[in-house]
Scaffold this active site. Sequence first.
Site, mmCIF file in Angstrom:
data_model
loop_
_atom_site.group_PDB
_atom_site.id
_atom_site.type_symbol
_atom_site.label_atom_id
_atom_site.label_comp_id
_atom_site.label_asym_id
_atom_site.label_seq_id
_atom_site.Cartn_x
_atom_site.Cartn_y
_atom_site.Cartn_z
ATOM 1 C CD GLU A 205 -2.665 -1.272 2.545
ATOM 2 O OE1 GLU A 205 -3.864 -1.522 2.488
ATOM 3 O OE2 GLU A 205 -2.054 -1.126 3.626
HETATM 4 C C1 TNX Z 1 -4.260 -4.029 4.989
HETATM 5 S S1 TNX Z 1 -2.620 -6.403 4.694
HETATM 6 C C2 TNX Z 1 -2.968 -3.784 5.392
HETATM 7 C C3 TNX Z 1 -2.705 -3.398 6.786
HETATM 8 C C4 TNX Z 1 -3.969 -3.247 7.565
HETATM 9 C C5 TNX Z 1 -4.902 -4.381 7.223
HETATM 10 C C6 TNX Z 1 -6.154 -4.391 8.032
HETATM 11 C C7 TNX Z 1 -1.578 -5.359 4.355
HETATM 12 C C8 TNX Z 1 -0.369 -5.817 3.723
HETATM 13 N N1 TNX Z 1 -1.872 -4.070 4.631
HETATM 14 O O1 TNX Z 1 -1.950 -2.216 6.828
HETATM 15 O O2 TNX Z 1 -3.665 -3.264 8.918
HETATM 16 O O3 TNX Z 1 -5.242 -4.270 5.868
HETATM 17 O O4 TNX Z 1 -6.904 -5.554 7.798
#
Ligand code: TNX
Length: 537
Positions: free
Chosen positions: A352
């Site tokens: 992300e």
């Molecule tokens: C997505 S999973 C994210 C996390 C969040 C999570 C909450 C991932 C690699 N990144 O930063 O905590 O969703 O479910």
Amino acid sequence: MKNLYALVALGFSLSMFACNKSKNELSERGFVPHPVQVSSSSGSFRLTAEQGIQLSTNDERLAGIADYFNEQIARSLGFKLEVGTESGAIKFQLNGNDSADESYELTIKEDELLISANSPSGIFYGVQTLLQAMPVEIFAENTGLNAVEIPAGQIQDQPAYAYRGSMLDVSRHFFSVEDVKHYLDQMANLKLNYLHLHLSDDQGWRIEIKSWPKLTQIGAQTEVGGGEGGFYTQEDYKEIVRYAAERFITIVPEIDMPGHTNAILASYGELNPGINLPDGDYETVTKTVEKAEDEFKGSNITREAAELYTGTEVGFSTLDTDLDLTYAFIEDVVREISQITPGPYFHIGGDESHVTAKEDYVYFIERAQQIVKEHGKISIGWDEVATSELLEGNVAQFWALEENAKLAVAQGNKVLMSPAKKAYLDMQYDSTTRIGLHWAAYIELDSAYLWDPATYVSGISKPSILGVEAPLWTETVENRADMEYLVFPRIAASAEVAWSPASTRNWESFQSRIRVMGKRWDNQGIGFYKSPLVDWE
Ligand code: TNX
């Protein structure tokens, strides 16, 4: 007529007998994860304080496993068994030293109990199975029992996948060393062998780095919701590593980058691309960051530390991928953490990074992988890293995008399976669950159980899969009770998916065995979620 009654009564008591007998059989003990093969025979082994443990060789790790076993039974039975190489009805027999071979055999006879394996880890898993072969009271404290009966039979077992893990996000909410140890204890019972610690994110930096002290002086001082946060000193971290190793669990440290880095940018203004975040929705935040980055490039604006962040939005922060100091920083962090991490993996995050330009992201990930390699570690990254060129042997952790997982496999790299719709322990069970998120799915126990890593993504089969990991993200998880409520019983489903061959997995069988697991958890005071799909009584 009288005879008929007698006959019926006899038949009744015989069937009762058959019923009781079957409950006492080894195969009915409620093993989780289910072993590859269990056969029951008649009779039982009676464990008492008079027995001893005989080790096949004078091996430190074997002796460590005997100590571990003794501690488990001392808690419930109040005695420890003598350990030596000369005699003992309980035998730990090490046939080799191939650490990649985690298989074991457990043979229980009336006068002898034998665990045999080709590596200490195999012996350890044999011990875990042995504990589950005992009455569930063995997991309670001070039972007052002075003997336990273990039904006779034989078990042959080995894991389907080499990496069987869980992740604990200690950034969004900090968890103490004691909490982590509690987690490790439970992982060990389920034969899980990797604990991934998510040590940094926007909301907090959680590990002491001696060359960059403000990371913990500033970046560790809060958490989601504004609580006081915290961090592990390097000594704390070493203690976690040691405690995990005693349970044959390897720690995988994660420093998430180049996104999810606000805590770093708040600690060191010189690393901050100079963007102060507005409040607002995702789009507003992204636009502001992009604009500020454009203005910043090539100008001589002074860099200022970001503000600490205690919300739960994701994807707004980035390290400056053009800045030499960024890589000097990563170099120091990777070096200090690698020095106290005996395991092979270093997790670089990579998820992300919504405000890092695509080409900057690729450049950054490739450089970060290189730094990790220079410190003797193998990189793992969230599936987005597969859009870069992966170094040989590096691993992509599939959580969201199948096309990313496929990119990794196409490069000849392995995938760690953590599909958010199945393996995420922070998802709510249903819409009434008091904590948790549901952006990926509601995940009831059956859903967490009913999937196969080897067929989940079309085109990705077992040889390309390193293993399975169930992550607990902690935006809504504030304390141990919250943690237990989301983690149990689903982590047991994930452990079975990772350990037991697909051909032996069966939901009805799991439903009846998880019920027994629930009794073990009750005996340890674990506040697990009583899924309505299981008859817990
Ligand atoms: C997505 S999973 C994210 C996390 C969040 C999570 C909450 C991932 C690699 N990144 O930063 O905590 O969703 O479910």
